[in-house]
Motif scaffolding. Structure first.
Motif, short mmCIF file in Angstrom:
data_model
loop_
_atom_site.label_atom_id
_atom_site.label_comp_id
_atom_site.label_asym_id
_atom_site.label_seq_id
_atom_site.Cartn_x
_atom_site.Cartn_y
_atom_site.Cartn_z
N ASN A 118 4.54 -15.05 16.38
CA ASN A 118 3.34 -15.32 17.18
C ASN A 118 3.23 -14.20 18.21
O ASN A 118 3.68 -14.30 19.34
N VAL A 169 1.57 -12.12 20.74
CA VAL A 169 0.46 -12.16 21.70
C VAL A 169 0.73 -11.17 22.82
O VAL A 169 1.87 -10.78 23.09
N GLN A 170 -0.37 -10.77 23.50
CA GLN A 170 -0.24 -9.77 24.56
C GLN A 170 0.55 -10.31 25.74
O GLN A 170 1.25 -9.58 26.43
N PRO A 211 -4.44 -13.20 24.22
CA PRO A 211 -4.97 -12.88 22.90
C PRO A 211 -3.89 -12.32 21.99
O PRO A 211 -2.92 -11.72 22.45
N PRO A 212 -4.06 -12.48 20.68
CA PRO A 212 -3.06 -11.98 19.72
C PRO A 212 -3.12 -10.47 19.58
O PRO A 212 -4.16 -9.84 19.82
N GLU A 252 -7.73 -16.51 21.41
CA GLU A 252 -6.61 -17.18 22.09
C GLU A 252 -6.36 -18.58 21.52
O GLU A 252 -5.26 -19.11 21.62
N HIS A 311 -2.45 -18.89 13.95
CA HIS A 311 -2.46 -19.37 15.33
C HIS A 311 -3.63 -20.34 15.49
O HIS A 311 -4.79 -19.97 15.30
#
Length: 904
Positions: free
Chosen positions: A513, A515-516, A521-522, A788, A855
């Protein structure tokens, strides 16, 4: 002493004279490689390679096969003359070390000391990236003509495989650029068709499936014949504000890799970066400095990782038309990703060629300085894989690691959002997961010979064989763990050097997973997050968790298999299974020959609805199809009662100017299964009267803009008067004002439209009673779910299917499909009740992920994946998933094929 000196000077003068006799690129092409506004085409390049090979004792020119357009694809093998005289010996060493079979440590050390470093360097895969093919020419010339100590050392201790990856594309792209007499009017823009016959840029997405001839040619050399320790794949273009992106790459890497592979990538990257810095060539960026990772399988350099090969990718700037390095302030501060930034300024094609030659020399220098290490390390990785496949083994993946924390949370009755301190978990929670026998890696896989679609299963097996995987076949029936399998079943064990590739093609990918920041956000994967062709091809197979043996014979490496069909005798006609893709091929051959073919409209005994019925008149052609396609033809005990006669439909594939990868795949697939089809362009659609020319129009992802899209956001179009006459009818933009009404009239007149992926946006243009299921309401307004909350890049999901519908005949009641940020629909209950719209496939679970990354997948529950809608006398079919994705999703082909016939 004088005699020795004389002979030494004579040798040097002979070599110098020999080098002078070699044709320099400028002598052959009429320009130097890297000159502004000049490109060589493949015809010229092929002729040059032949000249060099004839004049140099450092080159052996090898024909590795034909391209999709029928050109010869060449590999130039370069080394010292004494090595070229013993190529078979050194190739044998490379094979033995890479496969690591029956080879102990001492023998591996001996072979590593004796062998030569094998390095693959290619160019031109993406033909619009013109540096690639041209650096290949220049590097071959320099290695053939230079006599400095470094070049001599490289030739002495390495065997280099120079491969032109896309001959057809270089011919097309270079001729297109050079067509104008005025150099300053030359441009690479607006190429009128794909630079690889069918699939253009996707030629770098075919390296585990091997559909294209070029991919087959190269894969055989990479994984069966030579198995190099390093593979260098040249690309463009570098990130803005840099010169090039190269190794090491950003996370994640795939968890099936040997860690030695990852650290070896770092070492080669350091050698490349350091050489450029030593030569005063700034602008190399790595890791977080670019988007490239080592997660995905299917690319020329990424499939190499699953074979313990150090796969190198660089993406460099530069074109024959002079350009500039732009000012990107964020790139100017040195950091670990870009230790030596480039400053803005002019950039010439020759700069890119010089950088590329330096990078090639850096890789080769690293290879020969570390020759024994590289040869031994590929053995060590292969040996590690064999050992892991010979015992209980657990792969460290995010899903299993998360299971540790989840087990602790459950025991401690913690909420999902409560943090868990990393140092508070007792070690027994590790054992709970990583000693659970059910979570082990499998010891092997069995594909039974009586599967539902054996010709497709054999295509999967051939993809493994092209890729150098060891495959076995049962010589008689056998039993494993209480299940009996028939003679001819395929067995693929994991106790082999290319175990990572076996696990990857049979099993799910578990993408993290990524994400930032938590809740943010991915981070998009470079390509797909999950693929698993054993799922998307609809195979029936068994994962075997314990060691097993049987009456198995090993298929020789790379020996491509033919499916074995059978045909029963019968007087009352014959039946073909609708679950077999090549049944459709046979049917198309019969229809083309004027033989009547029918489909059962209802189940009849053992034969489900959709089964093909062929009267006895088709016997001869069916017998031929059995041999050609490996299908099974059963005898009909009687002529079934519930029959509808098939009529082939006139099929048009909508294509934009210049073509597209998805529409090219569609064209290739229909050719493979003998569906006649022709390309249709906007002008032809807008001109009207479509129904007189076509029965079905096929729209593939990327060919229909979203409803309400502004013209400036659409694909730019060339000026008609800038094009040769043969391409002028292909120019045009999809328009809500002209194209949509023409398609509406086509439907109302009884035509059918089949749309796939993003092109299902056509349903909204046509105002059909469907809506987007992936939305939320915020402040009274409906909007698309943000990333998200919901994000599924290329992954494999499970859908439920209604196989009683003609559109889904031959499908199982659940199937794995490719989902790549695909549309999902809601159908109004009132419209479903009247039959104006019908669900064909839907998401019956809140956790449909099978492979990859999903996600927020719970949002999919009860969403419709595929539907049909009546419009006038016609029917619109919308398939959100990529049901023919890159020639890989063969398990869902039938969702397209069924809709290319008329039932009468």
């Amino acid at each position: 002493m004088r005699t020795l000196t004389f002979f030494f000077l004579l040798l040097l003068s002979t070599r110098a004279a020999f080098a002078q006799s070699l044709p320099a690129p400028k002598d052959h092409f009429g320009f130097a490689i890297g000159d502004d506004y000049h490109l060589a085409n493949y015809t010229q390049t092929e002729a040059y390679f032949k000249k060099l090979a004839a004049a140099s004792d450092r080159i052996r020119l090898t024909d590795i096969g034909r391209t999709e357009e029928g050109r010869t694809q060449w590999m130039l093998i370069m080394s010292a003359p004494e090595n070229l005289a013993r190529l078979e010996h050194y190739r044998g060493i490379s094979q033995r070390l890479a496969r690591a079979e029956g080879l102990d440590e001492a023998a591996a050390r001996t072979l590593s000391a004796e062998g030569k470093a094998i390095v693959w360097i290619d160019g031109g895969l993406h033909a619009n990236e013109t540096v690639g093919a041209h650096q290949l020419i220049e590097t071959v010339w320099q290695l053939a003509s230079r006599n400095d100590a470094e070049t001599q050392r490289i030739l002495r201790d390495a065997i280099i495989l120079f491969v032109h990856a896309n001959p057809d594309g270089q011919e097309l792209q270079s001729d297109w650029y050079m067509r104008r007499a005025d150099p300053k009017q030359r441009s690479l823009r607006y190429l009128p068709r794909q630079y690889q016959k069918y699939i253009g840029h996707d030629n770098n997405r075919d390296f585990y499936m091997m559909n294209m001839k070029e991919t087959q040619n190269m894969s055989r050399q990479q994984y069966v014949e030579w198995i190099p320790q390093i593979l260098y794949n040249h690309h463009q273009s570098g990130p803005a504000g840099s010169v090039l992106a190269g190794p090491p790459y950003r996370d994640p890497f795939n968890y099936v890799y040997d860690p030695l592979l990852v650290t070896s990538l770092d070492a080669v990257g350091a050698a490349m970066n350091s050489r450029l810095n030593a030569e005063g060539k700034p602008g190399y960026t790595q890791r977080s400095g670019s988007v490239f990772s080592t997660w995905w399988n299917g690319g020329l350099r990424t499939t190499a990782y699953y074979h313990n090969i150090i796969g190198i990718l660089t993406e460099i700037i530069g074109d024959p038309t002079p350009s500039k390095v732009p000012l990107v302030p964020s790139r100017l501060v040195p950091n670990g990703a870009t230790p030596n930034p480039v400053t803005p300024g002019p950039w010439r094609f020759r700069n890119s060629i010089d950088y590329s030659v330096s990078l090639n020399y850096a890789v080769l220098d690293h290879a020969v300085r570390n020759r024994e290490h590289l040869l031994y390390n590929i053995y060590r990785m292969g040996r590690n894989a064999i050992e892991a496949g010979s015992r209980d083994h657990w792969t460290l993946t995010p899903r299993l690691v998360d299971s540790i924390t989840n087990a602790y949370r459950k025991d401690q009755k913690l909420r999902r959002d409560e943090a868990v301190r990393a140092d508070t978990l007792p070690a027994r929670y590790f054992d709970l997961v990583f000693k659970d026998p059910a979570l082990r890696d499998p010891r092997g896989f069995i594909i039974p010979a009586d599967g539902p679609d054996m010709p497709t299963a054999v295509k999967f097996i051939n993809a493994l064989l092209y890729s150098g995987v060891r495959v076995q076949r049962a010589t008689r029936s056998f039993t494993v763990e209480g299940v009996t399998y028939p003679e001819g079943s395929f067995v693929v064990k994991t106790d082999q050097a290319f175990r990572p590739h076996v696990l990857d093609l049979f099993g799910p990918q578990d993408h993290p997973n990524d994400v930032q920041y938590p809740g943010g956000p991915p981070v998009a994967p470079y390509d797909a997050a999950g693929w698993t062709p054993a799922y998307t091809m609809g195979l029936r197979f068994t994962r075997v968790m314990n060691a097993f043996e049987g009456p198995f014979e090993t298929i020789p490496y790379g020996a491509i298999q033919e499916p074995k069909g059978s045909m029963a005798s019968g007087r009352n006609g014959f039946v073909l299974s609708p679950a077999v893709n090549h049944s459709f091929t046979a049917v198309n051959d019969l229809l083309a020959a004027g033989i009547e073919v029918y489909r059962l409209t209802a189940a009849d005994g053992a034969h489900p609805a959709g089964t093909f019925y062929v009267p006895a008149a088709g016997k001869a052609l069916l017998a031929k199809a059995v041999t050609q396609y490996g299908i099974t033809v059963a005898a009909a005990p009687r002529r079934p009662s519930a029959l509808a006669r098939l009529r082939p439909l006139r099929v048009g594939i909508f294509e934009p100017y210049g073509g597209s990868e998805p529409s090219g795949w569609a064209r290739w697939i229909l050719e493979q299964y003998h569906f006649p089809a022709e390309r249709v362009y906007v002008k032809s659609v807008d001109s009207g009267n479509l129904r007189s020319r076509y029965d079905v129009l096929l729209f593939i992802s990327g060919t229909v803009p979203p409803a309400g899209a502004r013209p400036e956001t659409m694909r730019p179009q060339p000026r008609i008067d800038d094009l040769p006459a043969e391409y002028r009818n292909t120019v045009g933009r999809f328009s809500a004002d002209t194209t949509v009404p023409a398609l509406q009239r086509f439907l109302e007149a009884g035509g059918s439209i089949v749309s796939i992926g993003s092109s299902t946006a056509l349903a909204y243009h046509l105002k059909l009673p469907v809506r987007n299921a992936l939305t939320e309401t915020v402040n009274g307004e409906e909007r698309a779910l943000p990333n998200e909350k919901f994000y599924i890049p290329g992954s494999v999901l499970r859908v439920q299917v209604d196989p009683t519908l003609p559109a889904a005949w031959g499908m199982p009641d659940s199937a794995d499909v490719v989902f790549a940020r695909s549309p999902v629909f809601r159908l109004p209950a009132s419209s479903v009740a009247t039959g104006s719209v019908r669900p064909i496939a839907w998401f019956g679970s809140d956790a449909p992920l099978r492979s990859g990354w999903a996600h927020g997948q719970a949002y999919l529950k009860d969403g419709v994946a595929a539907f049909s809608a009546r419009s006038g006398k016609g029917t619109f079919y919308g398939f959100g998933p990529e049901i023919i994705f890159r020639g890989q999703a063969q398990g869902s082909y039938k969702l397209l094929f069924n809709n290319l016939y008329l039932l009468q």
